[in-house]
Design a protein around this motif. Sequence first.
Motif, PDB file in Angstrom:
ATOM      1  N   TYR A 216       0.831  -1.209   0.000  1.00 35.32           N
ATOM      2  CA  TYR A 216       0.000   0.000   0.000  1.00 35.32           C
ATOM      3  C   TYR A 216       0.867   1.261   0.000  1.00 35.32           C
ATOM      4  O   TYR A 216       0.552   2.238  -0.683  1.00 35.32           O
ATOM      5  CB  TYR A 216      -0.904  -0.008   1.227  1.00 35.32           C
ATOM      6  CG  TYR A 216      -1.835   1.178   1.323  1.00 35.32           C
ATOM      7  CD1 TYR A 216      -3.092   1.151   0.728  1.00 35.32           C
ATOM      8  CD2 TYR A 216      -1.464   2.334   2.011  1.00 35.32           C
ATOM      9  CE1 TYR A 216      -3.951   2.242   0.808  1.00 35.32           C
ATOM     10  CE2 TYR A 216      -2.314   3.423   2.096  1.00 35.32           C
ATOM     11  CZ  TYR A 216      -3.556   3.368   1.499  1.00 35.32           C
ATOM     12  OH  TYR A 216      -4.393   4.453   1.582  1.00 35.32           O
TER      13      TYR A 216
ATOM     14  N   ILE B 277       0.544   5.269  -1.880  1.00 39.23           N
ATOM     15  CA  ILE B 277       1.088   6.519  -1.344  1.00 39.23           C
ATOM     16  C   ILE B 277       2.155   7.099  -2.276  1.00 39.23           C
ATOM     17  O   ILE B 277       2.104   8.274  -2.645  1.00 39.23           O
ATOM     18  CB  ILE B 277       1.654   6.299   0.069  1.00 39.23           C
ATOM     19  CG1 ILE B 277       0.531   5.893   1.028  1.00 39.23           C
ATOM     20  CG2 ILE B 277       2.348   7.569   0.575  1.00 39.23           C
ATOM     21  CD1 ILE B 277       0.990   5.617   2.443  1.00 39.23           C
TER      22      ILE B 277
ATOM     23  N   TYR C 296       0.512   5.626  11.189  1.00 37.01           N
ATOM     24  CA  TYR C 296      -0.377   6.793  11.268  1.00 37.01           C
ATOM     25  C   TYR C 296       0.368   7.995  11.850  1.00 37.01           C
ATOM     26  O   TYR C 296       0.263   9.117  11.338  1.00 37.01           O
ATOM     27  CB  TYR C 296      -1.591   6.456  12.128  1.00 37.01           C
ATOM     28  CG  TYR C 296      -2.547   7.613  12.318  1.00 37.01           C
ATOM     29  CD1 TYR C 296      -3.430   7.973  11.304  1.00 37.01           C
ATOM     30  CD2 TYR C 296      -2.563   8.339  13.510  1.00 37.01           C
ATOM     31  CE1 TYR C 296      -4.319   9.032  11.473  1.00 37.01           C
ATOM     32  CE2 TYR C 296      -3.443   9.398  13.682  1.00 37.01           C
ATOM     33  CZ  TYR C 296      -4.314   9.739  12.662  1.00 37.01           C
ATOM     34  OH  TYR C 296      -5.176  10.791  12.830  1.00 37.01           O
TER      35      TYR C 296
ATOM     36  N   PHE D 176       3.269   9.142   9.217  1.00 35.13           N
ATOM     37  CA  PHE D 176       2.811   9.882   8.045  1.00 35.13           C
ATOM     38  C   PHE D 176       2.115  11.186   8.413  1.00 35.13           C
ATOM     39  O   PHE D 176       1.713  11.946   7.530  1.00 35.13           O
ATOM     40  CB  PHE D 176       1.899   8.998   7.186  1.00 35.13           C
ATOM     41  CG  PHE D 176       2.664   8.033   6.321  1.00 35.13           C
ATOM     42  CD1 PHE D 176       3.299   8.459   5.173  1.00 35.13           C
ATOM     43  CD2 PHE D 176       2.779   6.698   6.684  1.00 35.13           C
ATOM     44  CE1 PHE D 176       4.025   7.584   4.379  1.00 35.13           C
ATOM     45  CE2 PHE D 176       3.492   5.811   5.899  1.00 35.13           C
ATOM     46  CZ  PHE D 176       4.123   6.249   4.752  1.00 35.13           C
TER      47      PHE D 176
ATOM     48  N   ARG E 102       3.983  11.458   1.228  1.00 28.86           N
ATOM     49  CA  ARG E 102       2.636  11.442   0.649  1.00 28.86           C
ATOM     50  C   ARG E 102       2.515  12.486  -0.467  1.00 28.86           C
ATOM     51  O   ARG E 102       1.906  12.231  -1.518  1.00 28.86           O
ATOM     52  CB  ARG E 102       1.604  11.702   1.739  1.00 28.86           C
ATOM     53  CG  ARG E 102       1.571  10.610   2.794  1.00 28.86           C
ATOM     54  CD  ARG E 102       0.709  10.955   3.984  1.00 28.86           C
ATOM     55  NE  ARG E 102      -0.706  10.927   3.666  1.00 28.86           N
ATOM     56  CZ  ARG E 102      -1.669  11.118   4.558  1.00 28.86           C
ATOM     57  NH1 ARG E 102      -1.361  11.344   5.828  1.00 28.86           N
ATOM     58  NH2 ARG E 102      -2.933  11.066   4.197  1.00 28.86           N
TER      59      ARG E 102
ATOM     60  N   ASN F  24     -10.038   8.363   6.574  1.00 29.15           N
ATOM     61  CA  ASN F  24      -8.970   8.501   7.563  1.00 29.15           C
ATOM     62  C   ASN F  24      -7.833   7.548   7.225  1.00 29.15           C
ATOM     63  O   ASN F  24      -8.071   6.411   6.823  1.00 29.15           O
ATOM     64  CB  ASN F  24      -9.534   8.207   8.963  1.00 29.15           C
ATOM     65  CG  ASN F  24      -8.487   8.330  10.054  1.00 29.15           C
ATOM     66  OD1 ASN F  24      -7.764   7.389  10.318  1.00 29.15           O
ATOM     67  ND2 ASN F  24      -8.417   9.489  10.670  1.00 29.15           N
ATOM     68  N   PHE F  25      -6.584   8.002   7.406  1.00 29.45           N
ATOM     69  CA  PHE F  25      -5.429   7.192   7.010  1.00 29.45           C
ATOM     70  C   PHE F  25      -5.357   5.887   7.806  1.00 29.45           C
ATOM     71  O   PHE F  25      -5.059   4.821   7.247  1.00 29.45           O
ATOM     72  CB  PHE F  25      -4.142   7.988   7.187  1.00 29.45           C
ATOM     73  CG  PHE F  25      -2.918   7.301   6.650  1.00 29.45           C
ATOM     74  CD1 PHE F  25      -2.778   7.097   5.287  1.00 29.45           C
ATOM     75  CD2 PHE F  25      -1.919   6.861   7.498  1.00 29.45           C
ATOM     76  CE1 PHE F  25      -1.655   6.454   4.780  1.00 29.45           C
ATOM     77  CE2 PHE F  25      -0.791   6.222   7.003  1.00 29.45           C
ATOM     78  CZ  PHE F  25      -0.665   6.020   5.638  1.00 29.45           C
TER      79      PHE F  25
ATOM     80  N   ARG G   2      -7.812   3.466   6.433  1.00 30.53           N
ATOM     81  CA  ARG G   2      -7.360   2.892   5.169  1.00 30.53           C
ATOM     82  C   ARG G   2      -6.362   1.758   5.413  1.00 30.53           C
ATOM     83  O   ARG G   2      -6.435   0.703   4.761  1.00 30.53           O
ATOM     84  CB  ARG G   2      -6.721   3.970   4.309  1.00 30.53           C
ATOM     85  CG  ARG G   2      -7.707   4.993   3.753  1.00 30.53           C
ATOM     86  CD  ARG G   2      -7.004   6.055   2.957  1.00 30.53           C
ATOM     87  NE  ARG G   2      -7.937   7.045   2.433  1.00 30.53           N
ATOM     88  CZ  ARG G   2      -7.578   8.132   1.770  1.00 30.53           C
ATOM     89  NH1 ARG G   2      -6.284   8.377   1.555  1.00 30.53           N
ATOM     90  NH2 ARG G   2      -8.488   8.974   1.332  1.00 30.53           N
TER      91      ARG G   2
END
Length: 300
Positions: A25, A30, A147, A150, A159, A233-234, A237
């Motif tokens: 991912y 990203i 979380y 990032f 990002r 929301n990250f 995800r």
Amino acid sequence: MELLSALPGAVAQGLIWGVMAIGVYITYKILDIADLTVDGSICTGATVCTMLMINGVPVWLALIAAALSGILAGALTGALHILLGIPAILSGILTQLVLWSVNLKIMGKANQPLSARNYAVLLSQMDIPMSIVILLICAVLLVTLLYLFFGTELGAGIRATGINPAMSRAQGINTNVTKLIGLALSNGIVAFSGALLCQYQGYADISMGKGAVVIGLAAVVIGEAVISKLPPNFAIRLSGVMVGAIIYYIVYQIIIFIGLDTDLLRMFSAIVVAIFLGAPYVKKQIASRRGIQKGGKTNA
């Protein structure tokens, strides 16, 4: 009853591969890079962890070393891409080829056992409930740490690089550095999942990473479908990716239970991924044609 008894094992495998899918991912969603290093780095993590534990290294130290080996693999891909100008997808293939030989040299042969009866492993198929608990803790810690990472300036830079490299450079972000860090981080996570996998299944094998990127993409695609109605929301995800991997392996068990040919599962996975990845483009083309037809009728 047989299907129900197999579900805990599917959940455990889904959690392990979900960790790997989070690594996929990071590069695919990203950084917007198709990184094929993962097919090799997951095996590298497994081989490093296995050989260290066989030689008496504690499991936690072996896990850290496995993650570091993945970081080095990702950094090599990044270096080939950034320093030599090789396209990212080809850089990943080259690193994957290098890792095949490295993994063979590390193990000394194509397969190396790591039995829970002989070594103090963290996970084992002999105790699936405890393995699931440990894997859930690992998943929560990983999602939390990513979380937080990032959300930092460096993480935001990674990002931004994936979203718009040109604008990122205009804002003073060194996109070469962010790509390198992103690739290293991704493969470090993938190698960590390989270290978990070799302990759970009780061996490391030179071919254990074959098709890993397809499984990772399938988990990402399924996860996005599951959380499509939730807030963007990250952390949600990343959690969705884990859920996607669990669903993938539950489906795998269902296929086994109903007697379908399991050799075709990865082909089905590739088809599913192709459909989901191609759907937005097809929708856009259909909408464009409808707009043209509507405009033509109006003009007429």
